[in-house]
Design an enzyme around this catalytic site. Structure first.
Site, PDB file in Angstrom:
ATOM      1  CG  HIS A 356      32.062  60.606  77.775  1.00 57.28           C
ATOM      2  ND1 HIS A 356      32.816  59.592  78.320  1.00 57.28           N
ATOM      3  CD2 HIS A 356      30.949  60.016  77.289  1.00 57.28           C
ATOM      4  CE1 HIS A 356      32.190  58.438  78.159  1.00 57.28           C
ATOM      5  NE2 HIS A 356      31.041  58.666  77.540  1.00 57.28           N
ATOM      6  CE  LYS A 544      46.825  61.169  77.548  1.00 57.00           C
ATOM      7  NZ  LYS A 544      45.877  60.990  78.646  1.00 57.00           N
ATOM      8  NE  ARG A 545      39.887  63.779  71.989  1.00 53.59           N
ATOM      9  CZ  ARG A 545      39.531  64.893  72.622  1.00 53.59           C
ATOM     10  NH1 ARG A 545      39.631  66.058  72.000  1.00 53.59           N
ATOM     11  NH2 ARG A 545      39.060  64.851  73.847  1.00 53.59           N
ATOM     12  CE  LYS A 550      42.432  64.263  75.340  1.00 53.30           C
ATOM     13  NZ  LYS A 550      41.992  63.408  76.465  1.00 53.30           N
ATOM     14  CB  THR A 652      40.107  54.560  78.999  1.00 48.11           C
ATOM     15  OG1 THR A 652      40.205  55.122  77.691  1.00 48.11           O
ATOM     16  CG2 THR A 652      38.708  54.765  79.542  1.00 48.11           C
ATOM     17  CE  LYS A 656      42.307  51.596  76.652  1.00 48.02           C
ATOM     18  NZ  LYS A 656      41.983  52.559  75.592  1.00 48.02           N
TER      19      LYS A 656
END
Length: 815
Positions: A356, A544-545, A550, A652, A656
């Protein structure tokens, strides 16, 4: 479809209240929640038993998904939706003068996961059951989850997530199926009459693994699979003599040590004790799960382990459960007396590994001293696995000593779990097309050269039952009215929506559903953040985390830049924008926590500056979780997927957003690439370096953040605001962020994730967003076409590929 007798459901619920010692008129909302859940569980029970019976009678192959996380969210409403009785139960409760929304709110989100890894696992379980595939999950029953996030003075504050404080009516304890897991001790080698060595562990610490089962209900069918969660207990930890001698803490120390294993998800592992606890957690649930699988196998097939891979497929969800490979070897050799070659053949046909991450630091490496002390026999087996593996490596790459050292499973004082996973697994998959190619060509290139047949891609997906049908009922109804209900179990049917993209009447209805969702989120933000939001502004969302790759930091730097521009020219023609953030930082991740503080500090200044006429608002929604996400995705206008290209394995959340009608602003990273392929780049907003360009900079250098900052209009002012007191009276508050971008700290090069490099491209693309949003129907068409082309990103499609190409399991109907 499931049908219920409304009168019986009502009667059973009232009866269950009486069993609680109360009556409907005096019951609390929590008591009503538990009574309704018990009634629904009684409906599930027969199908659950029948599913197990069918699998057993048919003697089929089953898949088992081993994961440290299962981010399930609330079970109550999701289970009612999958039973197809949600509307009926709502009507029953309305007749009883009970609001189902108030009952739903009595349930805490299950504290079993944190980020995309865990939510993916939850979606996969949903798809397995809905597709009538025999697949189950194994994990840990964390008592407190990771943590509940509060924001105090802009800082993340972690408090216990007491999600089990009132129990969970959707779990069944199976104490009779508990197993024992051993840690530490000494290995004694004994020889039998034939001279064969037998390994026996003595003086070990014993921990009892008690299973709790959660039903995983397939949508609209009779399949109910199982998520089995293990709770750690001490088998005989209470020392009565010590207690009577008034040494109270010592008397329960063994209990505390055992229970710590299943106490908290991802305890801080920045020190040796934290690392040891993490390893204890991983081995605990892996060993318990494998013991459980072997026990069930033997009950049906005896000692015929040759057929083990024909009956069982194991999926290792990232590196956390990879210790399963040597542990299964230990069970097969030490307990079942198989020879090495036979045991290894079974293991390498049974286990499969999902990678991942592209970040090398996320590929777990365990210090040998911790691992060997805690799992002495497992370490011996890993040594032998590595010895045999290195023979293959030397044959594949003769004389290349550097490559030999890099590929060794044991080296430089650590055990490389990803290397162990690749060698010991039948198949290895990435989770997006770009991610898999990067693994094959860069990160795992040596391994791919040795085992090209093992590698394949499985692009992630999300379940439309949770993320559209349940989360966005208004949009779901509109879609169903247009194309029927088949999309609920076959998301490719959404393609039929394309023909309505130019239908003004339909698009008006779509716009109305989006506005209604935004109004609900506006109310939530007012109640929880006390910030007034313009429902007609662009809801620009990044949830998100929190991690540097990110690039929440890139987002907030752009907000600062836009704020300065509007402040200097209050009449600047920009569409009002609401920037919404939601994220948890790992407890030991100092810089990520500093970014959270920065976002909140910027919000404090911007939201209270009346001179900008409310054109910009910044909101950080605390304690981001599934239930909150279900409110945010339907209300979003723009999906922020701005990770450094080549760093996000898949994502993911991007799927969504797409499913709920939010175009993406993002880099060509992870599944963004495939989203753009499906929905068209003209319906999304792409910017920034490509993965190849990032790789070239990483390898060849040539990037100077200081020069980039100086040459990019307005960027130096933005950066200086981090250290000149604009957002904090403490000028050092955000100095670490500034220094990490401009100078580099902690031995890392500056701007490791190319935030300053991509700033200008991001800003210009955000201007395109502003212009596009002014065209009401043009924007709605982009959003609509994203929905219509989201069919590929169903977890149903992903799971079908796993079932066909990795696990070899078949659909079986439960009648």
């Amino acid at each position: 479809m499931f049908r219920i007798n409304k009168e019986k459901f009502r009667t059973d619920t009232v009866r269950n209240l009486k069993l609680h010692g109360t009556i409907l008129e005096k019951a609390t909302k929590r008591e009503i929640f538990e009574a309704v859940s018990k009634t629904a569980m009684d409906l599930v029970a027969s199908d659950w038993r029948e599913t197990k019976k069918t699998y057993d009678n048919e003697d089929i192959k089953q898949a088992y998904y081993l994961s440290a996380e299962f981010l399930m969210g609330r079970a109550f409403s999701n289970n009612l939706v999958n039973l197809t009785i949600y509307d009926e139960v709502r009507e029953i409760l309305e007749e009883m003068k009970i609001d189902i929304n108030c009952i739903e709110d009595q349930e805490e989100d299950a504290g079993l996961g944190n980020g995309g890894l865990g939510r993916l696992a939850a979606c996969f379980l949903d798809s397995l059951a809905t597709l009538e595939l025999p697949g189950h999950g194994y994990g840990i029953r964390y008592k407190y989850g990771m943590f509940k996030q509060n924001i105090e003075n802009g800082f993340q504050v972690e408090v216990p997530d007491k999600w089990l404080e009132n129990g969970d009516p959707w779990q069944i304890e199976r104490r009779s199926e508990a197993v024992v897991v051993k840690f530490g001790g000494r290995i004694i080698v004994e020889k039998d009459d034939e001279g064969r060595e037998h390994f026996k562990r003595v003086d070990a610490e014993l921990v009892t693994a008690v299973p709790f089962d959660m039903p995983v209900i397939g949508y609209g069918n009779r399949t109910v699979n199982t998520l089995r969660l293990w709770q750690a207990e001490s088998p005989d930890g209470f020392n009565l003599q010590m207690f009577n001698d008034q040494h109270y803490t010592t008397a329960v120390k063994d209990i505390t040590k055992a229970e710590d294993i299943s106490r908290v998800l991802y305890p801080n592992d920045s020190g040796p004790s934290g690392k040891e606890l993490r390893l204890r957690q991983q081995y605990f649930f892996v060993s318990a799960s494998l013991q459980d699988l072997v026990r069930k196998f033997k009950a049906k097939h005896g000692d015929n382990f040759k057929i083990f891979p024909e009956k069982i497929a194991i999926q290792l969800n990232d590196t956390h459960p990879v210790v399963a490979i040597p542990e299964l070897m230990r069970i097969l050799m030490d307990w079942e007396k198989l020879e090495w070659d036979e045991a290894w053949g079974i293991v390498t046909k049974t286990c499969n590994y999902t990678n991942h991450t592209i970040l090398s630091e996320a590929l777990e490496k365990w210090p040998i001293d911790i691992f060997q002390g805690l799992l002495p026999r497992v370490y011996q087996i890993i040594e032998e696995i590595n010895r045999r593996f290195m023979i293959d490596v030397r044959m594949a790459f003769p004389g290349d000593w550097e490559k030999h050292n890099k590929m060794s499973i044991i080296g430089h004082g650590v055990i490389r779990m990803a290397w162990l996973a690749i060698y010991g697994s039948a198949r290895i998959n990435g989770v997006a097309a770009l991610h898999t190619e990067i693994l094959k060509k860069q990160e795992l290139k040596n391994w791919y050269e040795m085992y090209p047949h093992k590698f394949l891609n499985k692009t992630n997906g999300v379940t439309q039952r949770r993320w559209l049908l349940k989360a966005n009922p208004d949009l779901s109804k509109l879609i169903t009215d247009l194309i029927g209900m088949n999309w609920i179990t076959d998301l490719s049917k959404l393609k039929e929506l394309e023909k309505f993209a130019e239908d003004k009447e339909i698009i008006d209805k779509f716009i109305e559903t989006k506005l209604n969702a935004k109004k609900k989120l506006v109310k939530y933000i007012k109640e929880h953040n006390n910030v007034d939001i313009d429902e007609n502004s662009i809801f620009d969302v990044q949830i998100k985390r929190l991690h540097e790759y990110k690039r929440q930091l890139l987002n907030i730097l752009h907000v600062i830049d836009l704020y300065f521009k509007v402040k200097s020219n209050p009449n600047l023609d920009v569409v009002p924008r609401t920037f919404i953030f939601g994220a948890k930082s790992a407890s030991g991740y100092r810089r990520a926590k500093n970014v959270i503080k920065l976002i909140n500090a910027v919000g404090e200044v911007v939201n209270n500056d009346k001179s900008i006429n409310g054109k910009i608002k910044v909101v950080f929604l605390s304690n981001y979780r599934v239930t909150l996400a279900e409110k945010i995705f339907p209300a979003s206008n723009l999906s922020e997927q701005i990770s450094t290209a080549g760093k996000e394995a898949s994502g993911t959340g991007n799927m969504k957003f797409m499913l709920n009608g939010a175009p993406t602003i993002g880099t060509l990273d992870g599944a963004n690439v495939e989203i753009v392929e499906e929905a068209g780049e003209e319906n999304n907003f792409i910017f920034g370096l490509t993965a190849e360009e990032v790789h070239n900079y990483n390898v060849n250098g040539g990037y100077n953040p200081w020069d980039t900052m100086k040459k990019t209009e307005g960027l130096e002012k933005v950066m200086n605001s981090l250290i000149d007191g604009t957002f904090s009276s403490d000028h050092n508050m955000f100095a670490e962020i500034y220094n990490s971008l401009v100078y580099g700290i902690d031995g890392n090069r500056p701007d490791e994730y190319y935030i300053l490099k991509d700033f200008e491209g991001y800003r210009e693309t955000q201007k395109k967003v502003d212009l596009a949003y002014r065209d009401k129907y043009g924007w709605a068409k982009k959003a609509w076409l994203n929905i219509a082309n989201s069919g590929k990103f169903s977890s149903d499609r992903t799971i079908k590929e796993y079932a066909d190409e990795i696990w070899g399991i078949k659909k079986i109907e439960v009648k």
